[in-house]
Enzyme design. Structure first.
Site, PDB file in Angstrom:
ATOM      1  N   CYS A 130       0.839  -1.207   0.000  1.00 14.32           N
ATOM      2  CA  CYS A 130       0.000   0.000   0.000  1.00 14.32           C
ATOM      3  C   CYS A 130       0.874   1.258   0.000  1.00 14.32           C
ATOM      4  O   CYS A 130       1.339   1.690   1.057  1.00 14.32           O
ATOM      5  CB  CYS A 130      -0.924  -0.024   1.218  1.00 14.32           C
ATOM      6  SG  CYS A 130      -1.984   1.426   1.329  1.00 14.32           S
ATOM      7  N   CYS A 133      -0.506   4.187   2.096  1.00  7.06           N
ATOM      8  CA  CYS A 133      -0.380   4.067   3.562  1.00  7.06           C
ATOM      9  C   CYS A 133       1.076   4.250   3.987  1.00  7.06           C
ATOM     10  O   CYS A 133       1.365   4.979   4.934  1.00  7.06           O
ATOM     11  CB  CYS A 133      -0.822   2.685   4.058  1.00  7.06           C
ATOM     12  SG  CYS A 133      -2.167   1.922   3.177  1.00  7.06           S
ATOM     13  N   ASP A 134       1.990   3.559   3.313  1.00  5.99           N
ATOM     14  CA  ASP A 134       3.368   3.478   3.803  1.00  5.99           C
ATOM     15  C   ASP A 134       4.363   4.327   3.004  1.00  5.99           C
ATOM     16  O   ASP A 134       5.494   4.532   3.445  1.00  5.99           O
ATOM     17  CB  ASP A 134       3.845   2.010   3.768  1.00  5.99           C
ATOM     18  CG  ASP A 134       2.936   1.122   4.603  1.00  5.99           C
ATOM     19  OD1 ASP A 134       2.457   1.617   5.646  1.00  5.99           O
ATOM     20  OD2 ASP A 134       2.683  -0.027   4.220  1.00  5.99           O
TER      21      ASP A 134
END
Ligand SMILES: Cc1cc2nc3c(=O)[nH]c(=O)nc-3n(C[C@H](O)[C@H](O)[C@H](O)COP(=O)(O)OP(=O)(O)OC[C@H]3O[C@@H](n4cnc5c(N)ncnc54)[C@H](O)[C@@H]3O)c2cc1C
Length: 303
Positions: A130, A133-134
């Protein structure tokens, strides 16, 4: 007893719940993770009609608000089993069992893993699925993106806007995303693409990931150092909880007709989890509407 239970709150399940609720049915939606489905795992959508460029997270948030405005009941429980008893069905979670006249499955897909050395040990600690997200952790750092399809290319581009370098590892001799997206990615000065190359293993030291050993088409291996890896090598359908019902293909996708009906009356399925050609937000939402309409027809046939 519910009229319809929808399993999954991604674009398909949200649409199915909106349509069934607006038809005055008693409906609830189960969500085992966060509502929005795959929308929360990436950044921009540029192919949804009427919105030239849109944040997928914003779309997910709007969908949740839409459900809440209609007072649609959302149960934050992962469904572990679906049973068919003919005139009614039972949906089970770790918290309880719920009876319903009809079910709409909308559980979508989860990312496939590569299955190479050190992947499990480094999962979510250097290796991510992701970028939204990261990705921000890797500002001004070196990252590897594995894959060359739509997701890899779009997320690779997103990472290239703030990472120091992005190394794309593609097993084929070309990128297979939309032509425009491919162009955008390869024009980035900090992007390098290795074609016909595989990840042989991930490298680590006692602090975590340090890179990957790659293997080219002649079998020659070489190391690329990186602070983070993002894998986009396909998806697998989430259908473990219906395996016993005999409604899935050999690959685990759910078989439906054009009305989104499975071969079991009263069990319908929509979105990416289905055996179908194009898996996109617009098709998932379309499937959700069709499933809702035919769930309604099924309920009418019970009278
Ligand atoms: C990186 C990436 C980029 C993409 N880019 C685009 C794009 O630009 N344009 C586009 O149109 N599409 C894009 N897509 C595809 C699009 O997001 C999907 O087609 C769409 O989200 C499918 O919707 P869905 O509702 O069928 O499934 P999903 O979005 O997968 O939602 C399924 C939901 O079900 C839940 N669930 C699963 N199992 C259970 C269970 N047992 N119990 C309860 N809940 C469960 C999940 O937690 C999830 O919330 C992209 C996908 C990815 C991964």
């Amino acid at each position: 007893m519910y009229d319809v239970l929808v399993i999954g709150a991604g674009p398909a399940g949200v649409t199915a719940s909106i349509y069934t609720k607006r038809a005055n049915l008693k409906v609830a939606v189960f969500e085992g993770n966060v509502p929005g489905g795959q929308l929360v795992n990436y950044s921009e959508i540029e192919n949804y009609p009427g919105v030239k460029s849109f944040s997928s997270i914003e779309l997910a948030t709007d969908m949740i608000e839409h459900m809440s405005k209609l007072d649609i009941e959302v149960k934050y429980e992962k469904v572990t089993k679906l049973e068919d008893h003919g005139s009614y069905k039972t949906v089970s979670t770790d918290f309880g069992s719920y009876d319903t006249k009809a079910v709409i499955i909308a559980t979508g897909n989860v990312p496939r893993k590569l299955g190479v050395e050190n992947e499990e040990q480094l999962a979510y600690n250097g290796i991510s699925w992701c970028a939204i997200c990261d990705g921000p952790i890797y500002r001004d750092k070196d990252v590897i993106v594995v894959g060359g399809g739509n997701s890899a290319v779009e997320e690779g581009y997103y990472l290239s806007t703030f990472a120091k370098s992005v190394t794309v590892v593609q097993n084929l001799d070309r990128l297979t995303a939309e032509a425009k997206a491919n162009e955008k990615l390869i024009q980035q000065p900090n992007v390098k693409v290795y074609y016909e190359t595989l990840v042989d293993k991930f490298l680590k030291d006692d602090k975590g990931l340090t890179g990957a050993t790659l293997k080219d088409k002649d079998g020659k291996t070489f190391d690329v150092f990186a602070d983070g890896v993002f894998e986009y090598v396909g998806m697998i359908p989430v259908t473990d909880f219906v395996k016993h019902l005999g409604i899935t293909t050999n690959y685990g996708y759910i078989t439906v007709n054009e009305k989104m009906e499975t071969k079991i009356p009263g069990i319908l399925s929509c979105g990416d989890v289905n055996d179908k050609q194009i898996r996109q937000v617009v098709t998932a939402a379309g499937d959700g509407a069709v499933a809702a309409q035919n769930a309604l027809k099924y309920l009418e046939s019970l009278h």
